[in-house]
Enzyme design. Structure first.
Site, PDB file in Angstrom:
ATOM      1  N   ARG A 116       0.834  -1.210   0.000  1.00 44.02           N
ATOM      2  CA  ARG A 116       0.000   0.000   0.000  1.00 44.02           C
ATOM      3  C   ARG A 116       0.864   1.253   0.000  1.00 44.02           C
ATOM      4  O   ARG A 116       2.025   1.241   0.424  1.00 44.02           O
ATOM      5  CB  ARG A 116      -0.968  -0.015   1.168  1.00 44.02           C
TER       6      ARG A 116
ATOM      7  N   GLU B 252      -3.140   5.802   4.423  1.00 39.91           N
ATOM      8  CA  GLU B 252      -2.760   4.817   3.406  1.00 39.91           C
ATOM      9  C   GLU B 252      -3.826   4.674   2.328  1.00 39.91           C
ATOM     10  O   GLU B 252      -5.025   4.785   2.614  1.00 39.91           O
ATOM     11  CB  GLU B 252      -2.559   3.450   4.074  1.00 39.91           C
TER      12      GLU B 252
ATOM     13  N   ARG C  17     -13.905  -7.024   8.107  1.00 43.89           N
ATOM     14  CA  ARG C  17     -13.035  -7.802   7.206  1.00 43.89           C
ATOM     15  C   ARG C  17     -11.753  -8.247   7.919  1.00 43.89           C
ATOM     16  O   ARG C  17     -11.166  -9.283   7.602  1.00 43.89           O
ATOM     17  CB  ARG C  17     -12.771  -7.059   5.907  1.00 43.89           C
TER      18      ARG C  17
ATOM     19  N   GLN D 204     -11.349  -2.795  17.499  1.00 43.55           N
ATOM     20  CA  GLN D 204     -11.428  -4.052  16.719  1.00 43.55           C
ATOM     21  C   GLN D 204     -11.857  -5.251  17.579  1.00 43.55           C
ATOM     22  O   GLN D 204     -12.260  -6.294  17.042  1.00 43.55           O
ATOM     23  CB  GLN D 204     -10.058  -4.401  16.094  1.00 43.55           C
TER      24      GLN D 204
ATOM     25  N   ASP E 252      -6.224  -5.333  28.497  1.00 44.17           N
ATOM     26  CA  ASP E 252      -5.799  -4.063  27.892  1.00 44.17           C
ATOM     27  C   ASP E 252      -5.070  -3.281  28.985  1.00 44.17           C
ATOM     28  O   ASP E 252      -5.431  -3.390  30.164  1.00 44.17           O
ATOM     29  CB  ASP E 252      -7.037  -3.277  27.409  1.00 44.17           C
TER      30      ASP E 252
ATOM     31  N   GLY F   5      -2.010  -5.989  15.403  1.00 35.40           N
ATOM     32  CA  GLY F   5      -1.840  -4.574  15.780  1.00 35.40           C
ATOM     33  C   GLY F   5      -0.593  -3.928  15.194  1.00 35.40           C
ATOM     34  O   GLY F   5      -0.583  -2.740  14.901  1.00 35.40           O
TER      35      GLY F   5
ATOM     36  N   ASP G 139       1.385  -2.933  12.371  1.00 34.66           N
ATOM     37  CA  ASP G 139       1.053  -2.889  10.943  1.00 34.66           C
ATOM     38  C   ASP G 139       1.666  -1.680  10.258  1.00 34.66           C
ATOM     39  O   ASP G 139       1.123  -1.151   9.298  1.00 34.66           O
ATOM     40  CB  ASP G 139      -0.477  -2.903  10.756  1.00 34.66           C
TER      41      ASP G 139
ATOM     42  N   LYS H 210       6.321  -0.132  14.350  1.00 37.68           N
ATOM     43  CA  LYS H 210       5.161  -0.473  15.204  1.00 37.68           C
ATOM     44  C   LYS H 210       4.991  -1.996  15.206  1.00 37.68           C
ATOM     45  O   LYS H 210       4.468  -2.566  14.251  1.00 37.68           O
ATOM     46  CB  LYS H 210       3.934   0.223  14.606  1.00 37.68           C
TER      47      LYS H 210
HETATM   48  P1  NAD Z   1      -7.830   1.237  19.371  1.00 37.12           P
HETATM   49  O1  NAD Z   1      -6.961   2.433  19.606  1.00 37.12           O
HETATM   50  O2  NAD Z   1      -9.300   1.403  19.376  1.00 37.12           O
HETATM   51  O3  NAD Z   1      -7.477   0.108  20.466  1.00 37.12           O
HETATM   52  C1  NAD Z   1      -6.165  -0.231  20.795  1.00 37.12           C
HETATM   53  C2  NAD Z   1      -6.123  -0.688  22.249  1.00 37.12           C
HETATM   54  O4  NAD Z   1      -4.795  -1.162  22.542  1.00 37.12           O
HETATM   55  C3  NAD Z   1      -6.422   0.430  23.251  1.00 37.12           C
HETATM   56  O5  NAD Z   1      -7.531   0.078  24.050  1.00 37.12           O
HETATM   57  C4  NAD Z   1      -5.121   0.548  24.064  1.00 37.12           C
HETATM   58  O6  NAD Z   1      -5.352   0.865  25.438  1.00 37.12           O
HETATM   59  C5  NAD Z   1      -4.537  -0.856  23.903  1.00 37.12           C
HETATM   60  N1  NAD Z   1      -3.111  -0.965  24.165  1.00 37.12           N
HETATM   61  C6  NAD Z   1      -2.112  -0.109  23.776  1.00 37.12           C
HETATM   62  N2  NAD Z   1      -0.922  -0.581  24.241  1.00 37.12           N
HETATM   63  C7  NAD Z   1      -1.187  -1.747  24.886  1.00 37.12           C
HETATM   64  C8  NAD Z   1      -0.368  -2.697  25.568  1.00 37.12           C
HETATM   65  N3  NAD Z   1       0.954  -2.524  25.670  1.00 37.12           N
HETATM   66  N4  NAD Z   1      -0.961  -3.790  26.126  1.00 37.12           N
HETATM   67  C9  NAD Z   1      -2.313  -3.956  26.044  1.00 37.12           C
HETATM   68  N5  NAD Z   1      -3.141  -3.083  25.423  1.00 37.12           N
HETATM   69  C10 NAD Z   1      -2.576  -1.983  24.850  1.00 37.12           C
HETATM   70  O7  NAD Z   1      -7.322   0.600  17.993  1.00 37.12           O
HETATM   71  P2  NAD Z   1      -8.031  -0.512  17.080  1.00 37.12           P
HETATM   72  O8  NAD Z   1      -8.873   0.112  16.045  1.00 37.12           O
HETATM   73  O9  NAD Z   1      -8.612  -1.591  17.943  1.00 37.12           O
HETATM   74  O10 NAD Z   1      -6.732  -1.069  16.322  1.00 37.12           O
HETATM   75  C11 NAD Z   1      -5.711  -1.732  17.038  1.00 37.12           C
HETATM   76  C12 NAD Z   1      -4.498  -1.919  16.150  1.00 37.12           C
HETATM   77  O11 NAD Z   1      -4.826  -2.818  15.084  1.00 37.12           O
HETATM   78  C13 NAD Z   1      -4.019  -0.634  15.476  1.00 37.12           C
HETATM   79  O12 NAD Z   1      -2.613  -0.588  15.570  1.00 37.12           O
HETATM   80  C14 NAD Z   1      -4.445  -0.763  14.034  1.00 37.12           C
HETATM   81  O13 NAD Z   1      -3.595  -0.087  13.155  1.00 37.12           O
HETATM   82  C15 NAD Z   1      -4.384  -2.268  13.853  1.00 37.12           C
HETATM   83  N6  NAD Z   1      -5.280  -2.790  12.808  1.00 37.12           N
HETATM   84  C16 NAD Z   1      -4.801  -3.775  11.992  1.00 37.12           C
HETATM   85  C17 NAD Z   1      -5.600  -4.327  11.013  1.00 37.12           C
HETATM   86  C18 NAD Z   1      -5.085  -5.435  10.143  1.00 37.12           C
HETATM   87  O14 NAD Z   1      -5.685  -5.728   9.114  1.00 37.12           O
HETATM   88  N7  NAD Z   1      -4.026  -6.111  10.517  1.00 37.12           N
HETATM   89  C19 NAD Z   1      -6.900  -3.835  10.828  1.00 37.12           C
HETATM   90  C20 NAD Z   1      -7.398  -2.862  11.699  1.00 37.12           C
HETATM   91  C21 NAD Z   1      -6.562  -2.342  12.690  1.00 37.12           C
END
Ligand code: NAD
Length: 349
Positions: free
Chosen positions: A54, A65, A121, A149, A170, A234, A236, A240
């Site tokens: 991407r 992105e 998805r 998520q 969390d 997470g 991605d 990170k």
């Molecule tokens: P969000 O911000 O709503 O939730 C993330 C959670 O992680 C928060 O509640 C936060 O308190 C917690 N957190 C942070 N550090 C932590 C740690 N050390 N231990 C435990 N918990 C911790 O975000 P989201 O929308 O749920 O997305 C989460 C991640 O997934 C993001 O990084 C996002 O980019 C990624 N993501 C990946 C895909 C994929 O296809 N692989 C798709 C969607 C989102």
């Protein structure tokens, strides 16, 4: 005076409100099951797709992105952001919208919200990988990171894999409380945990879905016993990640599209020759999925354009015979295709 309808090419637009109506009308678990099958069907057609890492625009706060792909008949792209510091400001970490178009004319077919659709998805993609990589008869899942998520992930694993218990953790107990409350009537046994060690106890599947723009260590090597499946979604983005690299040394690692995952996934911590298997090869029979009860399998997921393509096509097909969309005139389409200016003039008259 608005232009005559014949001068407009209407396409369906699925708003957030209509996406929510659509999900409720089908039922989220049924939808997740069907969407998992739709993503898997497209992964089985892997060779037909145009594939590219991407296009990412990075800033200190996050990333924006564009994710395009085409199977030669349809084209799609998603606009998506990832801003881990957003939640502290009351904004979401991830938001998205996307477009599906015809390849033969280039005309758009549908514009849709994709914040909810991305959560759906991603849950479907995690479940698809778990079908082939998780231990047989997996019943317990740890969900580390209880943000936007989380519930979708748990319900996807319930609908597709048959998970019965989800163990939540969390760093922010309020996030765990929220997820536990939302999953209260889901049919899952929900256990709120106060450490990640507690959350992974007895788990067959460990999903990490945290958001922090850092090389984080959500799981250390000593926490991961033999036989588990890790669904790491997470991490991605460059800079990170979620797993200690020693876990990767012991695991068999599966990825979506290797050139993109080398940049964005957990494997950015490893040397360029660290072996990975693109997941589609498991489906085509070119590679094995789980082959041993003691094997540690890792799905190093970053999210790939084909999953969005599948989701948009799935939703587009679902719209037939429903009112889960509005018609929008996003495209100027004069009766005489070369008289664009004339169309503008007539609108002033
Ligand atoms: P969000 O911000 O709503 O939730 C993330 C959670 O992680 C928060 O509640 C936060 O308190 C917690 N957190 C942070 N550090 C932590 C740690 N050390 N231990 C435990 N918990 C911790 O975000 P989201 O929308 O749920 O997305 C989460 C991640 O997934 C993001 O990084 C996002 O980019 C990624 N993501 C990946 C895909 C994929 O296809 N692989 C798709 C969607 C989102």
């Amino acid at each position: 005076m608005p232009p005559a309808p014949s001068q407009l090419a209407y396409i369906p637009f699925v708003s957030v409100e209509n996406m929510m109506r659509l999900v409720h009308s089908f039922g989220i678990e049924k939808l997740l099951l069907e969407l998992t099958d739709a993503v898997e069907a497209d992964y089985r057609r892997w060779d037909l797709f145009e594939k590219t890492p991407r296009l990412a625009s990075h800033s200190q706060e996050g990333v924006i992105e564009l994710m395009p792909t085409s199977d030669g008949e349809a084209f799609s792209f998603k606009y998506v952001n990832g801003h881990p510091s957003n939640t502290a400001k009351g904004y979401q970490t991830v938001t998205a919208f996307g477009l599906l178009a015809r390849v033969d004319t280039g005309y758009p077919l549908m514009l849709s919200e994709m914040t909810l659709l991305t959560a759906l998805r991603t849950a479907a993609t995690s479940a698809m990988a778990a079908r082939y990589l998780a231990p047989k008869d997996s019943k317990v899942m740890a969900m580390i990171g209880n943000g936007a998520q989380a519930e979708f992930q748990a319900l996807g694993m319930k609908a597709v894999i048959g998970i019965e218990e989800v163990r939540l953790y969390d760093v922010d107990p309020k996030a765990t409380e929220k997820a536990a409350k939302n999953l209260r009537d889901s049919g899952l046994r929900v256990v709120a945990c106060s450490t990640s060690q507690e959350a992974i106890q007895g788990a067959h599947i460990i999903t990490t879905c945290t958001a922090d723009k850092a090389y984080a260590t959500i799981l250390t090597d000593n926490m991961v016993g033999p036989g588990v499946h890790i669904n790491a979604i997470g991490g991605d983005c460059p800079g990170k990640t979620e797993l200690h690299k020693d876990i990767l040394s012991r695991a068999d690692t599966f990825v979506e599209f290797e050139p993109q995952t080398r940049i964005e996934g957990e494997i950015q911590q490893m040397d360029a020759d660290y072996p990975v298997t693109e997941f589609w090869r498991v489906l085509s029979g070119d590679a094995e999925g789980r082959n041993d009860a003691r094997q540690i399998t890792l799905f190093d997921s970053v999210g790939f354009a084909i999953e969005d393509f599948s989701a948009l096509r799935y939703i587009h097909a679902k719209l037939k015979g429903t009112d889960f969309f509005q018609q929008i005139d996003i495209l100027a389409d004069p009766d005489d295709p070369r008289d664009l200016y004339g169309m503008l003039q007539r609108a002033a008259a």
